[in-house]
Design a protein around this motif. Structure first.
Motif, PDB file in Angstrom:
ATOM      1  N   ALA A 168     117.586 124.042  29.880  1.00  0.00           N
ATOM      2  CA  ALA A 168     117.244 122.900  29.024  1.00  0.00           C
ATOM      3  C   ALA A 168     118.234 122.779  27.867  1.00  0.00           C
ATOM      4  N   LYS A 169     118.591 123.911  27.294  1.00  0.00           N
ATOM      5  CA  LYS A 169     119.542 123.924  26.179  1.00  0.00           C
ATOM      6  C   LYS A 169     120.926 123.438  26.641  1.00  0.00           C
ATOM      7  N   ILE A 170     121.348 123.884  27.803  1.00  0.00           N
ATOM      8  CA  ILE A 170     122.644 123.474  28.352  1.00  0.00           C
ATOM      9  C   ILE A 170     122.639 121.974  28.638  1.00  0.00           C
ATOM     10  N   THR A 171     121.547 121.472  29.218  1.00  0.00           N
ATOM     11  CA  THR A 171     121.431 120.045  29.509  1.00  0.00           C
ATOM     12  C   THR A 171     121.487 119.231  28.222  1.00  0.00           C
ATOM     13  N   GLU A 172     120.769 119.699  27.204  1.00  0.00           N
ATOM     14  CA  GLU A 172     120.768 119.020  25.902  1.00  0.00           C
ATOM     15  C   GLU A 172     122.174 118.978  25.309  1.00  0.00           C
ATOM     16  N   GLN A 173     122.899 120.085  25.417  1.00  0.00           N
ATOM     17  CA  GLN A 173     124.264 120.144  24.901  1.00  0.00           C
ATOM     18  C   GLN A 173     125.186 119.201  25.677  1.00  0.00           C
ATOM     19  N   GLU A 174     125.029 119.137  26.986  1.00  0.00           N
ATOM     20  CA  GLU A 174     125.851 118.237  27.800  1.00  0.00           C
ATOM     21  C   GLU A 174     125.579 116.777  27.446  1.00  0.00           C
ATOM     22  N   GLU A 175     124.302 116.442  27.203  1.00  0.00           N
ATOM     23  CA  GLU A 175     123.951 115.073  26.806  1.00  0.00           C
ATOM     24  C   GLU A 175     124.560 114.743  25.453  1.00  0.00           C
ATOM     25  N   PHE A 176     124.537 115.697  24.541  1.00  0.00           N
ATOM     26  CA  PHE A 176     125.138 115.503  23.219  1.00  0.00           C
ATOM     27  C   PHE A 176     126.647 115.296  23.356  1.00  0.00           C
ATOM     28  N   GLU A 177     127.292 116.119  24.177  1.00  0.00           N
ATOM     29  CA  GLU A 177     128.734 115.992  24.395  1.00  0.00           C
ATOM     30  C   GLU A 177     129.092 114.626  24.980  1.00  0.00           C
ATOM     31  N   ALA A 178     128.217 114.093  25.821  1.00  0.00           N
ATOM     32  CA  ALA A 178     128.470 112.789  26.443  1.00  0.00           C
ATOM     33  C   ALA A 178     128.414 111.655  25.426  1.00  0.00           C
ATOM     34  N   LYS A 179     127.776 111.887  24.284  1.00  0.00           N
ATOM     35  CA  LYS A 179     127.670 110.864  23.245  1.00  0.00           C
ATOM     36  C   LYS A 179     128.919 110.763  22.379  1.00  0.00           C
ATOM     37  N   LYS A 180     129.815 111.738  22.469  1.00  0.00           N
ATOM     38  CA  LYS A 180     131.027 111.704  21.648  1.00  0.00           C
ATOM     39  C   LYS A 180     131.855 110.468  22.022  1.00  0.00           C
ATOM     40  N   VAL A 181     132.477 109.890  21.018  1.00  0.00           N
ATOM     41  CA  VAL A 181     133.218 108.646  21.249  1.00  0.00           C
ATOM     42  C   VAL A 181     134.686 108.928  21.543  1.00  0.00           C
ATOM     43  N   SER A 182     135.337 107.943  22.104  1.00  0.00           N
ATOM     44  CA  SER A 182     136.740 108.059  22.495  1.00  0.00           C
ATOM     45  C   SER A 182     137.660 107.841  21.291  1.00  0.00           C
ATOM     46  N   SER A 183     138.907 108.198  21.463  1.00  0.00           N
ATOM     47  CA  SER A 183     139.912 107.980  20.417  1.00  0.00           C
ATOM     48  C   SER A 183     140.097 106.489  20.158  1.00  0.00           C
ATOM     49  N   LEU A 184     139.966 105.672  21.184  1.00  0.00           N
ATOM     50  CA  LEU A 184     140.109 104.227  21.020  1.00  0.00           C
ATOM     51  C   LEU A 184     139.015 103.672  20.103  1.00  0.00           C
ATOM     52  N   THR A 185     137.777 104.134  20.297  1.00  0.00           N
ATOM     53  CA  THR A 185     136.678 103.691  19.434  1.00  0.00           C
ATOM     54  C   THR A 185     136.925 104.148  18.010  1.00  0.00           C
ATOM     55  N   ARG A 186     137.403 105.359  17.850  1.00  0.00           N
ATOM     56  CA  ARG A 186     137.694 105.873  16.510  1.00  0.00           C
ATOM     57  C   ARG A 186     138.800 105.055  15.853  1.00  0.00           C
ATOM     58  N   PHE A 187     139.805 104.674  16.636  1.00  0.00           N
ATOM     59  CA  PHE A 187     140.888 103.864  16.091  1.00  0.00           C
ATOM     60  C   PHE A 187     140.353 102.494  15.665  1.00  0.00           C
ATOM     61  N   LEU A 188     139.473 101.936  16.458  1.00  0.00           N
ATOM     62  CA  LEU A 188     138.852 100.650  16.120  1.00  0.00           C
ATOM     63  C   LEU A 188     138.045 100.781  14.827  1.00  0.00           C
TER      64      LEU A 188
END
Length: 190
Positions: A59-79
């Motif tokens: 469950a902890k690993i799944t939660e961490q993977e879901e959190f990692e999937a929420k990270k934004v791309s460099s393009l979004t950060r540049f925007l």
């Protein structure tokens, strides 16, 4: 080699040993698994705990993977950067509109306004909302690396780290820019 594994496995917690012989079994050499199993027997770890620890860790690993999937791309950060830069320029233009560029005192005051408005914009917006105008538009927000809301000190550190030369392009070379890495924050999808 067996003695090396014994030393390493003897330093592991019970939960870590259970994880090694269940969830992470494929990530270790057979000899390491064997030594981990011996350490479990040596400690008399109740094997009925295995299933619960395995469920909790999964469950902890799944939660961490879901959190990692929420990270934004460099393009979004540049925007985000471009939008925030435009907003900040508008704020500065409004605040310095009446200043005379030929008067050295007023010009110095203009530079002071540049600096203070820059720090204030990011510090206020990210402390109050976890977002700047750019992040509102791109539906992203700033959080600590563990997913919690950053405190004022975290945001202030993050804001001052933005003044580091080349910070704005640092996220092109690393997953997180300097101001994220040094303040232990990240940008995620909201």
């Amino acid at each position: 080699m067996n003695t090396d594994f014994k030393e390493v496995m003897s330093k592991r917690t019970d939960d870590e040993l259970i994880k090694i012989v269940t969830i992470d079994k494929g990530k270790y050499q057979p000899l390491a698994i064997e030594v981990a199993e011996e350490e479990i027997k040596k400690r008399n770890i109740d094997t009925s705990k295995f299933e619960q620890v395995k469920v909790d860790l999964t469950a902890k690993i799944t939660e961490q993977e879901e959190f990692e999937a929420k990270k934004v791309s460099s393009l979004t950060r540049f925007l985000n950067f471009i939008i925030d830069l435009i907003v900040w320029f508008i704020i500065v233009a409004i605040l310095t509109n009446s200043l005379n560029a030929k008067d050295p005192v007023q010009m110095l005051f203009g530079y002071f306004i540049f600096f203070v408005s820059y720090i204030s914009y990011y510090a206020f917006m990210e402390t109050k909302f976890q977002k700047t105008i750019g992040k509102f538009i791109t539906k992203t927000k700033v959080v600590n690396k563990d997913g919690t809301k950053p405190q004022g000190g975290d945001i202030l550190r993050r804001t001052f780290c933005r003044l580091i030369p080349f910070d704005r392009i640092s996220f092109l070379f690393t997953p997180n820019g300097f101001h994220d890495r040094l303040s232990d924050t990240i940008i995620i999808k909201d």
